[in-house]
Scaffold this motif. Structure first.
Motif, PDB file in Angstrom:
ATOM      1  N   ASP A  73       3.303  -0.931  -0.120  1.00  0.00           N
ATOM      2  CA  ASP A  73       3.239  -2.378  -0.324  1.00  0.00           C
ATOM      3  C   ASP A  73       3.039  -3.085   1.019  1.00  0.00           C
ATOM      4  N   GLU A  74       1.811  -3.403   1.349  1.00  0.00           N
ATOM      5  CA  GLU A  74       1.442  -4.015   2.638  1.00  0.00           C
ATOM      6  C   GLU A  74       2.078  -3.275   3.821  1.00  0.00           C
TER       7      GLU A  74
ATOM      8  N   SER B  50       3.601  -7.200  -5.205  1.00  0.00           N
ATOM      9  CA  SER B  50       4.865  -6.460  -5.089  1.00  0.00           C
ATOM     10  C   SER B  50       5.475  -6.217  -6.466  1.00  0.00           C
TER      11      SER B  50
ATOM     12  N   GLN C  62       6.790  -3.301   3.527  1.00  0.00           N
ATOM     13  CA  GLN C  62       6.162  -3.984   4.672  1.00  0.00           C
ATOM     14  C   GLN C  62       6.863  -3.722   5.996  1.00  0.00           C
TER      15      GLN C  62
END
Ligand SMILES: Nc1ncnc2c1ncn2[C@@H]1O[C@H](COP(=O)(O)OP(=O)(O)O)[C@@H](O)[C@H]1O
Ligand SMILES: [Mg+2]
Length: 283
Positions: free
Chosen positions: A168-169, A52, A91
């Motif tokens: 990010d994920e 991150s 996320q």
């Protein structure tokens, strides 16, 4: 033809600035990284490895102390903050959404980025169609599935024409089906020319030919195609396993086949690639 260089990090280290939280601790160390237009980069790493932080650095939002050089654009303009910051898809599917419908959300994003009024409607609709939400422009956000919310967030990022799409994920909170759908949509965007940085902890999400940046304790410990991740290794252990990743099904099956003299090249990572490789073996 060599593609245009978008970002280059030279020996970049990042420390927390806050006095309260682990001041002086390195979040990233000695990062050397070039990203070119049109690349797909999968950033892989365990929790706390710095994924991150790297995303925030690339997005130009970083309450960090930075050393080293951050160069942006083809002419390599030196900068310690990346201008034209790329938005990040986070996320949590609700994290980036502020509108009450996908359409409103993307319009608000464009307004915040100062796009001219007469362009906004077209851009918003185009981006929403591109991610597959063309039929849901005016559906209430709370009635969308997690995967559809992520696609709305992706449309918001796309609409502002960032230099790259940072995710990010994005599948961390989604079920397997929604994850696969979001991933396949982003793969399609990449095929149409979008530069993608896809952050994940799941090796199953990799394609054999992806460029993989493996992060460990704030350092890039591997920057090679994914099909090298579970092969070779000096100690007889592959780099992926050395850093704690379990070989995905595609790799396990390919290894079994290799023991029987059937060598699949490049080594498949996921099930789809395994099926394709077996189907085309010897042809
Ligand atoms: N602003 C911050 N201040 C201090 N430490 C931080 C900050 N942000 C992240 N960290 C720490 O830095 C490390 C890397 O974090 P992060 O980039 O979020 O990793 P990842 O996304 O791979 O889980 C972790 O140990 C985390 O606790
Ligand atoms: Mg993270």
């Amino acid at each position: 033809m060599t593609q245009q260089l978008l970002v280059e990090l030279q020996d970049v280290s990042v420390k927390a600035k806050s006095r309260q939280v682990s001041e002086g601790v390195f979040l990233l160390q000695c990062i050397d990284l070039s990203i070119r237009q049109g690349e797909w980069i999968s950033v892989l790493g365990m929790n706390g490895s710095g994924k991150s932080t790297l995303c925030k650095l690339l997005a130009g939002i970083h309450p960090f102390e930075i050393s080293g050089a951050v160069l942006v654009g083809a002419e390599g303009k030196r900068s310690d903050i990346l201008p034209g910051a790329a938005p990040i898809v986070m996320q949590h599917p609700d994290a980036g959404l502020i509108g009450s419908t996908p359409w409103e959300d993307v319009v608000l994003m464009l307004e915040r980025h100062g796009f001219p009024e007469k362009e906004i409607i077209n851009r918003a609709e185009e981006a929403l169609y591109e991610v597959g939400l063309g039929e849901r422009l005016h559906q209430k956000i709370e009635t969308l599935s997690g995967g559809q919310k992520q696609l709305a967030a992706i449309a918001g990022c796309l609409a502002v024409a960032p230099s790259m799409l940072l995710l990010d994920e994005p599948t961390a909170m989604l079920d397997a089906e929604a994850s696969a759908y979001v991933l396949s949509r982003v793969r399609r965007l990449h095929e149409s020319g979008v530069t993608v940085v896809w952050v994940t902890q799941l090796v199953e999400e990799l394609n054999a030919l992806d460029r993989v940046l493996l992060l460990d304790k704030g350092r890039i410990v591997f920057d090679e195609p994914a099909h090298h991740l579970f092969s070779g290794g000096e100690s007889g252990q592959s780099p992926g396993e050395h850093y704690g990743f379990v070989p995905p099904y595609g790799v396990q099956a390919a290894r079994e086949l290799m023991n029987r003299g059937i060598v699949l090249k490049p080594m498949p990572i996921n099930r789809r690639e395994l099926e394709q490789a077996v189907k085309h073996y010897g042809s």
